[in-house]
Design an enzyme around this catalytic site. Structure first.
Site, PDB file in Angstrom:
ATOM      1  N   GLU A  48      62.686  40.798  76.543  1.00  0.00           N
ATOM      2  CA  GLU A  48      61.468  40.361  75.861  1.00  0.00           C
ATOM      3  C   GLU A  48      61.022  38.989  76.368  1.00  0.00           C
ATOM      4  O   GLU A  48      60.832  38.050  75.604  1.00  0.00           O
ATOM      5  CB  GLU A  48      61.639  40.368  74.335  1.00  0.00           C
ATOM      6  CG  GLU A  48      60.305  40.488  73.622  1.00  0.00           C
ATOM      7  CD  GLU A  48      60.409  40.792  72.137  1.00  0.00           C
ATOM      8  OE1 GLU A  48      59.342  40.993  71.527  1.00  0.00           O
ATOM      9  OE2 GLU A  48      61.524  40.834  71.588  1.00  0.00           O
ATOM     10  N   ASP A  94      68.867  44.567  74.240  1.00  0.00           N
ATOM     11  CA  ASP A  94      68.392  44.939  72.914  1.00  0.00           C
ATOM     12  C   ASP A  94      68.113  46.436  72.947  1.00  0.00           C
ATOM     13  O   ASP A  94      67.113  46.879  73.505  1.00  0.00           O
ATOM     14  CB  ASP A  94      67.126  44.137  72.591  1.00  0.00           C
ATOM     15  CG  ASP A  94      66.504  44.523  71.254  1.00  0.00           C
ATOM     16  OD1 ASP A  94      67.066  45.403  70.560  1.00  0.00           O
ATOM     17  OD2 ASP A  94      65.458  43.949  70.915  1.00  0.00           O
ATOM     18  N   TYR A 122      65.740  46.747  77.783  1.00  0.00           N
ATOM     19  CA  TYR A 122      65.060  46.489  76.515  1.00  0.00           C
ATOM     20  C   TYR A 122      64.483  47.812  76.034  1.00  0.00           C
ATOM     21  O   TYR A 122      63.423  48.241  76.475  1.00  0.00           O
ATOM     22  CB  TYR A 122      63.978  45.430  76.710  1.00  0.00           C
ATOM     23  CG  TYR A 122      63.187  45.078  75.475  1.00  0.00           C
ATOM     24  CD1 TYR A 122      63.773  45.090  74.213  1.00  0.00           C
ATOM     25  CD2 TYR A 122      61.848  44.718  75.573  1.00  0.00           C
ATOM     26  CE1 TYR A 122      63.048  44.759  73.081  1.00  0.00           C
ATOM     27  CE2 TYR A 122      61.103  44.369  74.451  1.00  0.00           C
ATOM     28  CZ  TYR A 122      61.712  44.393  73.211  1.00  0.00           C
ATOM     29  OH  TYR A 122      60.982  44.065  72.085  1.00  0.00           O
ATOM     30  N   ASP A 124      64.923  35.170  67.259  1.00  0.00           N
ATOM     31  CA  ASP A 124      65.387  35.911  66.089  1.00  0.00           C
ATOM     32  C   ASP A 124      66.637  36.727  66.419  1.00  0.00           C
ATOM     33  O   ASP A 124      67.305  37.253  65.525  1.00  0.00           O
ATOM     34  CB  ASP A 124      64.285  36.796  65.507  1.00  0.00           C
ATOM     35  CG  ASP A 124      63.596  37.683  66.533  1.00  0.00           C
ATOM     36  OD1 ASP A 124      63.776  37.463  67.753  1.00  0.00           O
ATOM     37  OD2 ASP A 124      62.862  38.602  66.127  1.00  0.00           O
TER      38      ASP A 124
END
Length: 260
Positions: free
Chosen positions: A36, A145, A106, A242
């Site tokens: 990201e 992720d 991702y 985050d």
């Protein structure tokens, strides 16, 4: 050998919060796999003397994107899976080394209303086929992720989130299928019963401070590398996104002599 993976939720935003290269040097990591990035490479200034950089940008600016910063120059670099439908969002980079493949990935999000769940599952099936093919050539280490909490232990409120994006049975089954094709979730291979081990927290409700989170960031290896795993760590105290970084350490013997 040490590898670190981090969904940075915007690389330029991360640079405003920390000296990324100084941090990378402090970690001693051989490779830093990023997800990201939310940019095109020409939009960022990031000097990493002594390291090689590889970026895969989404066609759409400000969206998705991956990168790898590595001490060791690979034999070959591949961007995407070679499937046009799945290679528009910069979600995958594969570095080939003499004894292994290293991949940053991702995985697409199914979206809160699950409108992208069908595509998410198509992508997952294609990715499993892709890494299975690589694994037939040499061992695979992939990280990133994956946008799924695999088991109930991997999020704080499994019952409340059952059927929600990232915890649908279909997404969980997709990851199970991947592992069943000869791969190992490195963290759970070492810590099968560890609770409270999360890598993502909502920005709302002081979720990170209260450790109300999800483990959706992984290092996965070929089954035959399992005995080479020294440790798998979740670097919860590293702030800047985050998500927090996750880390994999493999025995030096593997890095120097694998395949002999």
């Amino acid at each position: 050998m040490k590898f670190i993976s981090w969904n940075v939720n915007g690389f330029r935003a991360l640079q405003r919060k920390m000296d990324v290269f100084a941090w990378l040097q402090e970690t001693g990591a051989d490779a830093f796999c990023i997800q990201e990035t939310k940019l095109h490479q020409d939009q960022v200034q990031f000097d990493t003397p002594g390291y090689f950089q590889y970026w895969n940008d989404a066609v759409r600016k400000g969206y998705s994107g991956t990168a790898i910063v590595t001490k060791n120059e690979p034999l070959n670099v591949t961007y995407g899976m070679g499937i046009e439908e799945h290679d528009q969002e910069g979600r995958l980079i594969t570095l080939e080394y003499e004894n292994y493949f290293l991949i940053t990935v991702y995985t697409p999000n199914a979206k809160r209303d699950l409108t992208r769940l069908g595509y998410r599952l198509e992508w997952g099936a294609a990715f499993t086929k892709y890494i299975k093919g690589l694994d037939q050539i040499k061992p695979v280490i992939f990280c990133g992720d994956l946008n799924v909490a695999h088991q109930e232990i991997d999020l704080t409120y499994p019952k409340n989130n059952n059927g929600n994006s990232g915890f649908t049975q279909q997404e969980r089954d997709d990851f199970t299928t991947l592992l069943d094709n000869g791969f190992v979730d490195s963290y759970r291979s070492l810590y099968p019963e560890q609770t409270g081990a999360y890598s993502w927290w909502s920005f709302q409700f002081n979720a990170r401070q209260r450790n109300i989170g999800w483990r959706i960031d992984y290092f996965v290896t070929s089954e035959r590398l399992k005995r080479k795993i020294v440790d798998a760590r979740i670097l919860r105290d590293v702030i800047g996104s985050d998500h927090c970084p996750v880390e994999l350490e493999l025995s030096e013997y593997y890095g120097r002599h694998a395949g002999r």
